[in-house]
Design an enzyme around this catalytic site. Structure first.
Site, PDB file in Angstrom:
ATOM      1  N   ASP A  76     -28.137 -27.803 -22.845  1.00  0.00           N
ATOM      2  CA  ASP A  76     -28.038 -26.560 -22.089  1.00  0.00           C
ATOM      3  C   ASP A  76     -27.016 -26.848 -20.999  1.00  0.00           C
ATOM      4  O   ASP A  76     -27.329 -27.524 -20.016  1.00  0.00           O
ATOM      5  CB  ASP A  76     -29.388 -26.161 -21.494  1.00  0.00           C
ATOM      6  CG  ASP A  76     -29.341 -24.799 -20.806  1.00  0.00           C
ATOM      7  OD1 ASP A  76     -28.259 -24.433 -20.308  1.00  0.00           O
ATOM      8  OD2 ASP A  76     -30.367 -24.108 -20.767  1.00  0.00           O
ATOM      9  N   HIS A  77     -25.791 -26.360 -21.191  1.00  0.00           N
ATOM     10  CA  HIS A  77     -24.711 -26.799 -20.301  1.00  0.00           C
ATOM     11  C   HIS A  77     -24.944 -26.377 -18.847  1.00  0.00           C
ATOM     12  O   HIS A  77     -24.346 -26.954 -17.934  1.00  0.00           O
ATOM     13  CB  HIS A  77     -23.350 -26.305 -20.800  1.00  0.00           C
ATOM     14  CG  HIS A  77     -23.135 -24.829 -20.675  1.00  0.00           C
ATOM     15  ND1 HIS A  77     -23.558 -23.942 -21.628  1.00  0.00           N
ATOM     16  CD2 HIS A  77     -22.538 -24.096 -19.710  1.00  0.00           C
ATOM     17  CE1 HIS A  77     -23.236 -22.717 -21.257  1.00  0.00           C
ATOM     18  NE2 HIS A  77     -22.620 -22.778 -20.102  1.00  0.00           N
ATOM     19  N   HIS A  80     -31.195 -20.973 -20.150  1.00  0.00           N
ATOM     20  CA  HIS A  80     -30.588 -21.309 -18.860  1.00  0.00           C
ATOM     21  C   HIS A  80     -31.522 -21.007 -17.683  1.00  0.00           C
ATOM     22  O   HIS A  80     -31.754 -21.863 -16.818  1.00  0.00           O
ATOM     23  CB  HIS A  80     -29.285 -20.529 -18.658  1.00  0.00           C
ATOM     24  CG  HIS A  80     -28.316 -20.650 -19.780  1.00  0.00           C
ATOM     25  ND1 HIS A  80     -28.084 -21.838 -20.441  1.00  0.00           N
ATOM     26  CD2 HIS A  80     -27.497 -19.739 -20.370  1.00  0.00           C
ATOM     27  CE1 HIS A  80     -27.172 -21.645 -21.381  1.00  0.00           C
ATOM     28  NE2 HIS A  80     -26.819 -20.385 -21.358  1.00  0.00           N
TER      29      HIS A  80
END
Length: 486
Positions: free
Chosen positions: A178-179, A241
């Site tokens: 999950d960047h 996110h």
């Protein structure tokens, strides 16, 4: 002193857009910083028929804007090789295995293999199965699997995928990307909280009135209707996110700052998250879809390319999360995310309770607010009460702030660089584990079930606004208001 990392990374989807825009430049940055030196190799694989020279040119093009040192770039590119490969064909893994073993021999890498899956999620389980059955996993060192989102489309599909992956890998070998968790200001949440007793001591129900997480976008669906109309803001932004950011905010102080203890602290918070029934979904969540705006360029969602005329998809979600924990009793965690909003912003706002001391004036002290701005600028802002300049002892709000400097921005690793580096080091603290993923899906599934059955109102909001009026009313019911107005 930088220590060299010995590793071999295989990129599935090695000719794709993500690899060219983000992954190869990230690996190159690790090379320039000295983490990768002589003993590393990159094997790219995809269906596209390329030879090594053609693949190296692709890599060369992807990093050309990141260096003026051509000799350095060429030395880096020599560590790359390529094999065309059909991930669904067991027999073709022999070709890939040969390429991996050749690269390992050439650069003297004993074990230490990372497999990065930048492919369609339907292939994740298949690839993991064949990596094990066809003998591509190393017998020495480590084997690690990096997985792009989405991790399933519901709890059931995520659990099925988890089961498939665990037939080949242990959960501690799985690095779910999950960047957002790789962003510098997300990681600053823990430093700001635990590194400052003034905040750590007040991080509870006695001092905090509410917590707000906003992920707003100015763009519409653009050319992603095929995916987005089945996901919406709920699955695209809230399930992953947003929930992961909330985990950093809600967790207890970990026993230590190791990945094991950080995950344990987050999981304790996730396990205390209240799952809503139908009535509670309607009470605590708002879904909406963008309509027209003041500009002719702002089409309503239903008029966007490839969007079904009768779509009930949510392009905006706002909701209240509740944690059954002594620390957070009575403290709502508000989240919202949407497209075609007034401003692009990812931020956290911690709203503290107003002071109760009577200064003997008509002016009451306001709520103090700590804001952590993640995107597009990195910043920390603190709104406090102070005396006004008038003779009477009235209070006013003052703003204190810090913004990431240009020099700090230059030296800050991009999220993908950080996450690849963490995987090479076996540090899973910035990756979601199965418990966190499963709880997020169970929470979101309860909401999705109500929306799929069309048992909740679908609001409309004006493009260029900050969402529907119902989003403001959601907070107003508790005497609260959104801090960020757009």
């Amino acid at each position: 002193m930088v220590s060299e990392i010995k590793t071999l990374v295989t990129f599935f989807g090695g000719t794709g857009d993500l690899a060219k825009r983000k992954l190869y430049p990230s690996v190159f940055n690790l090379y320039k910083k000295g983490y990768l030196q002589k003993h590393f190799a990159i094997v790219g694989t995809a269906r596209q028929a390329l030879n090594d020279d053609e693949f190296k040119q692709l890599v060369r093009d992807s990093i050309k804007d990141f260096t003026d040192d051509q000799a350095q770039a060429e030395a880096f590119i020599e560590h790359f090789s390529y094999r065309a490969h059909d991930v669904t064909d067991a027999a073709s893994y022999a070709v890939l295995k040969e390429a991996i073993e050749e690269a390992a021999d050439k650069f003297d890498i004993d074990g230490n293999r990372i497999f990065y899956m930048s492919v369609a999620p339907r292939f994740f389980g298949t690839i993991a199965k064949y990596l094990k059955s066809e003998g591509l996993l190393a017998d020495t060192g480590y084997n690690r699997l990096m997985i792009e989102k989405p991790f399933g489309t519901s709890y059931d599909t995520a659990a099925e995928l988890q089961n498939d992956l665990e037939n080949a890998f242990d959960d501690n070998q799985l690095f779910r990307i999950d960047h957002y968790l790789g962003k510098e200001m997300v990681q600053n949440i823990a430093a700001l909280r635990f590194g400052n007793p003034i905040f750590d001591a007040a991080w509870n129900k006695d001092y905090i009135k509410n917590v707000q997480v906003t992920l707003s976008e100015v763009l519409g669906v653009e050319e992603r209707a095929g995916y987005y109309d089945t996901a919406g803001a709920l699955l695209d932004m809230i399930q992953n996110h947003t929930m992961q950011i909330v985990g950093w905010l809600a967790m207890e102080k970990p026993e230590s700052f190791t990945d094991k203890d950080i995950r344990a602290a987050k999981n304790a918070a996730f396990n205390a998250l209240k799952i809503y029934d139908e009535a509670e979904v309607n009470k605590y969540f708002v879904r909406a879809q963008y309509g027209a705006g003041d500009s002719a360029d702002f089409k309503p969602y239903l008029e966007e390319l490839d969007v079904p005329a009768d779509s009930k998809n949510n392009t905006f979600i706002a909701g209240e999360l509740q944690f059954d924990l002594p620390r957070w009793e009575g403290v709502p965690f508000y989240v919202r995310s949407g497209k075609r909003l007034a401003a692009k912003q990812t931020r956290v706002d911690i709203v503290f309770k107003a002071g109760t001391f009577n200064f003997g004036s008509e002016q009451e002290a306001q709520e103090a607010v700590l804001s952590i701005i993640i995107d597009p600028k990195g910043a920390i802002e603190l709104k406090l009460n102070a005396k006004s300049v008038e003779d009477a002892f009235n209070t006013r709000t003052i703003d204190l702030g810090w913004t990431v400097s240009d020099e700090d921005k230059k030296n800050t690793p991009e999220p993908y660089e950080r996450m690849i580096h963490d995987t090479m080091n076996g540090d899973g603290s910035n990756f979601a584990d199965w418990n966190g993923v499963s709880i997020a899906w169970k929470f979101v599934d309860a909401i999705s079930a109500v929306y799929t059955a069309d048992k909740a109102p679908l609001e409309t909001y004006k493009s260029g606004s900050m969402g529907p009026e119902a989003s403001d009313k959601l907070l107003a019911a508790n005497g609260d208001a959104w801090v960020f107005k757009g």
